[in-house]
Design a protein around this motif. Structure first.
Motif, short mmCIF file in Angstrom:
data_model
loop_
_atom_site.label_atom_id
_atom_site.label_comp_id
_atom_site.label_asym_id
_atom_site.label_seq_id
_atom_site.Cartn_x
_atom_site.Cartn_y
_atom_site.Cartn_z
N VAL A 1 23.46 35.48 11.72
CA VAL A 1 22.62 34.67 10.86
C VAL A 1 23.00 34.95 9.41
O VAL A 1 23.16 36.11 9.01
CB VAL A 1 21.12 34.96 11.07
N TYR A 2 23.16 33.88 8.63
CA TYR A 2 23.59 34.02 7.23
C TYR A 2 22.52 33.48 6.29
O TYR A 2 21.90 32.44 6.56
CB TYR A 2 24.88 33.23 7.00
N LEU A 3 22.33 34.16 5.19
CA LEU A 3 21.49 33.67 4.09
C LEU A 3 22.44 33.14 3.03
O LEU A 3 23.26 33.89 2.49
CB LEU A 3 20.62 34.79 3.52
N LYS A 4 22.32 31.84 2.70
CA LYS A 4 23.25 31.23 1.76
C LYS A 4 22.50 30.48 0.66
O LYS A 4 21.33 30.15 0.80
CB LYS A 4 24.19 30.26 2.48
N LYS A 5 23.22 30.21 -0.42
CA LYS A 5 22.68 29.37 -1.50
C LYS A 5 23.85 28.70 -2.21
O LYS A 5 25.01 29.08 -2.04
CB LYS A 5 21.85 30.18 -2.48
N VAL A 6 23.54 27.71 -3.03
CA VAL A 6 24.57 26.99 -3.79
C VAL A 6 24.76 27.67 -5.13
O VAL A 6 23.80 27.95 -5.86
CB VAL A 6 24.17 25.52 -4.00
N LYS A 7 26.01 27.95 -5.46
CA LYS A 7 26.36 28.50 -6.76
C LYS A 7 27.60 27.78 -7.27
O LYS A 7 28.64 27.78 -6.63
CB LYS A 7 26.63 30.01 -6.67
N ASP A 8 27.46 27.15 -8.45
CA ASP A 8 28.58 26.41 -9.05
C ASP A 8 29.15 25.39 -8.07
O ASP A 8 30.36 25.31 -7.88
CB ASP A 8 29.68 27.37 -9.52
N THR A 9 28.29 24.64 -7.43
CA THR A 9 28.60 23.56 -6.48
C THR A 9 29.18 24.06 -5.15
O THR A 9 29.51 23.25 -4.29
CB THR A 9 29.58 22.52 -7.08
N SER A 10 29.30 25.37 -4.97
CA SER A 10 29.82 25.92 -3.71
C SER A 10 28.72 26.66 -2.95
O SER A 10 27.86 27.31 -3.56
CB SER A 10 30.98 26.89 -3.98
N LEU A 11 28.75 26.57 -1.64
CA LEU A 11 27.79 27.27 -0.80
C LEU A 11 28.33 28.67 -0.52
O LEU A 11 29.39 28.83 0.07
CB LEU A 11 27.58 26.51 0.51
N ILE A 12 27.60 29.69 -0.96
CA ILE A 12 28.07 31.06 -0.81
C ILE A 12 27.10 31.87 0.06
O ILE A 12 25.92 31.58 0.14
CB ILE A 12 28.23 31.76 -2.18
N THR A 13 27.63 32.88 0.73
CA THR A 13 26.82 33.76 1.57
C THR A 13 26.26 34.91 0.73
O THR A 13 27.00 35.61 0.04
CB THR A 13 27.66 34.33 2.72
N ILE A 14 24.95 35.09 0.79
CA ILE A 14 24.28 36.15 0.05
C ILE A 14 24.08 37.39 0.92
O ILE A 14 24.24 38.52 0.47
CB ILE A 14 22.91 35.66 -0.45
N ASP A 15 23.73 37.18 2.18
CA ASP A 15 23.49 38.28 3.11
C ASP A 15 23.69 37.76 4.52
O ASP A 15 23.71 36.54 4.76
CB ASP A 15 22.06 38.82 2.93
N SER A 16 23.83 38.66 5.47
CA SER A 16 24.00 38.26 6.86
C SER A 16 23.49 39.35 7.80
O SER A 16 23.31 40.50 7.40
CB SER A 16 25.48 37.97 7.17
N ALA A 17 23.24 38.96 9.05
CA ALA A 17 22.77 39.91 10.05
C ALA A 17 23.41 39.55 11.39
O ALA A 17 23.39 38.39 11.80
CB ALA A 17 21.25 39.88 10.15
N VAL A 18 23.96 40.56 12.05
CA VAL A 18 24.53 40.37 13.38
C VAL A 18 23.44 40.71 14.40
O VAL A 18 22.91 41.82 14.41
CB VAL A 18 25.76 41.27 13.60
N ILE A 19 23.10 39.75 15.24
CA ILE A 19 22.02 39.93 16.20
C ILE A 19 22.60 40.34 17.55
O ILE A 19 23.49 39.68 18.08
CB ILE A 19 21.21 38.62 16.37
N ASN A 20 22.07 41.43 18.07
CA ASN A 20 22.53 41.92 19.38
C ASN A 20 21.33 42.49 20.14
O ASN A 20 21.16 43.69 20.26
CB ASN A 20 23.61 42.97 19.22
N GLY A 21 20.47 41.57 20.60
CA GLY A 21 19.31 42.00 21.37
C GLY A 21 18.00 41.90 20.63
O GLY A 21 16.98 41.51 21.21
N ASN A 22 17.97 42.23 19.32
CA ASN A 22 16.73 42.19 18.54
C ASN A 22 16.69 40.89 17.72
O ASN A 22 17.51 40.70 16.83
CB ASN A 22 16.64 43.40 17.61
#
Length: 232
Positions: A37-58
């Motif tokens: 799962v990725y947390l993203k936002k638009v910066k300078d017309t580009s969509l960038i990833t701010i944070d992410s989480a790898v889910i494995n069971g939880n």
């Protein structure tokens, strides 16, 4: 010695405060066992990833971000190489909670957090009514073409133009009525950016000082100035 001690305490407090994120997104995705799962936002017309989480069971996790003023973020779900789904939400400093399901990631999303999110949901409800009218109109047009009714098809085009005008006017009115929310300039920039300049200008002039100083308030003002400069 006392001054040095006070300075040390002040620096320590500042350092600790910087470690605290402005935004915490607490998320639960029922049914999700594996994925990213990725947390993203638009910066300078580009969509960038701010944070992410790898889910494995939880299926419960947190994502974090710095935040200068209320802003739109996107929660992306990558189903292990499958289709990407995206939830759009308006966040302010503090905690935003998103509860949804793997089966209906977008449509089951329940979002609790900022006042801006509530305003955005009110707008989305307003637009859903217009979209339903548009879907009914498309069906009427399809039936008219199928039956070879050319007059009905011409009438469809007129109704279609009226729906588009209605969307623009209702968006302008909604933005003006919510001029104390950062949602107002956001809608002007994303939903009716190609509207007549006087509509955008009216929204811009209605904004409260706090909203004018926000990310989208500044962007709307700059956007209007750019358009006016090209027209001169």
């Amino acid at each position: 010695m006392r001054k040095v001690l006070l300075l040390f305490i002040a620096l320590l407090a500042f350092s600790c405060s910087k470690d605290q994120p402005d935004l915490i997104v607490r998320t639960s995705i029922k049914g999700l066992k594996k994925g990213t799962v990725y947390l993203k936002k638009v910066k300078d017309t580009s969509l960038i990833t701010i944070d992410s989480a790898v889910i494995n069971g939880n299926s419960m996790f947190e994502l974090k971000s710095d935040l200068e003023s209320p802003e739109v973020f996107y929660l992306y779900l990558d189903k292990n190489g499958g289709k990407n789904d995206r939830i759009t939400f308006f966040a302010d400093k503090g905690v935003t909670e998103i509860n949804t399901t793997l089966k209906n990631f977008v449509f089951d999303a329940n979002i609790k957090g900022s006042e801006q999110q509530k305003v955005l949901e009110d707008y989305q409800l307003l637009m859903s009514r217009i979209n339903h009218r548009n879907l009914d109109l498309i069906k009427e047009s399809f039936d008219a073409q199928k039956n070879g009714d050319s007059l009905a098809f011409v009438d469809y085009e007129k109704k279609q133009n009226n729906i588009i005008k209605s969307k623009y006017l209702q968006t302008v009115n909604f933005a003006i009525n919510n001029s104390d929310s950062e949602v107002a300039p956001y809608l002007a920039l994303t939903e009716i950016y190609n509207a007549k300049i006087n509509f955008l200008d009216t929204i811009n002039k209605s904004l409260t000082p706090k909203v004018k100083a926000s990310k989208y308030g500044k962007e709307l003002d700059a956007f209007i100035k750019e358009i006016k400069a090209k027209e001169n």
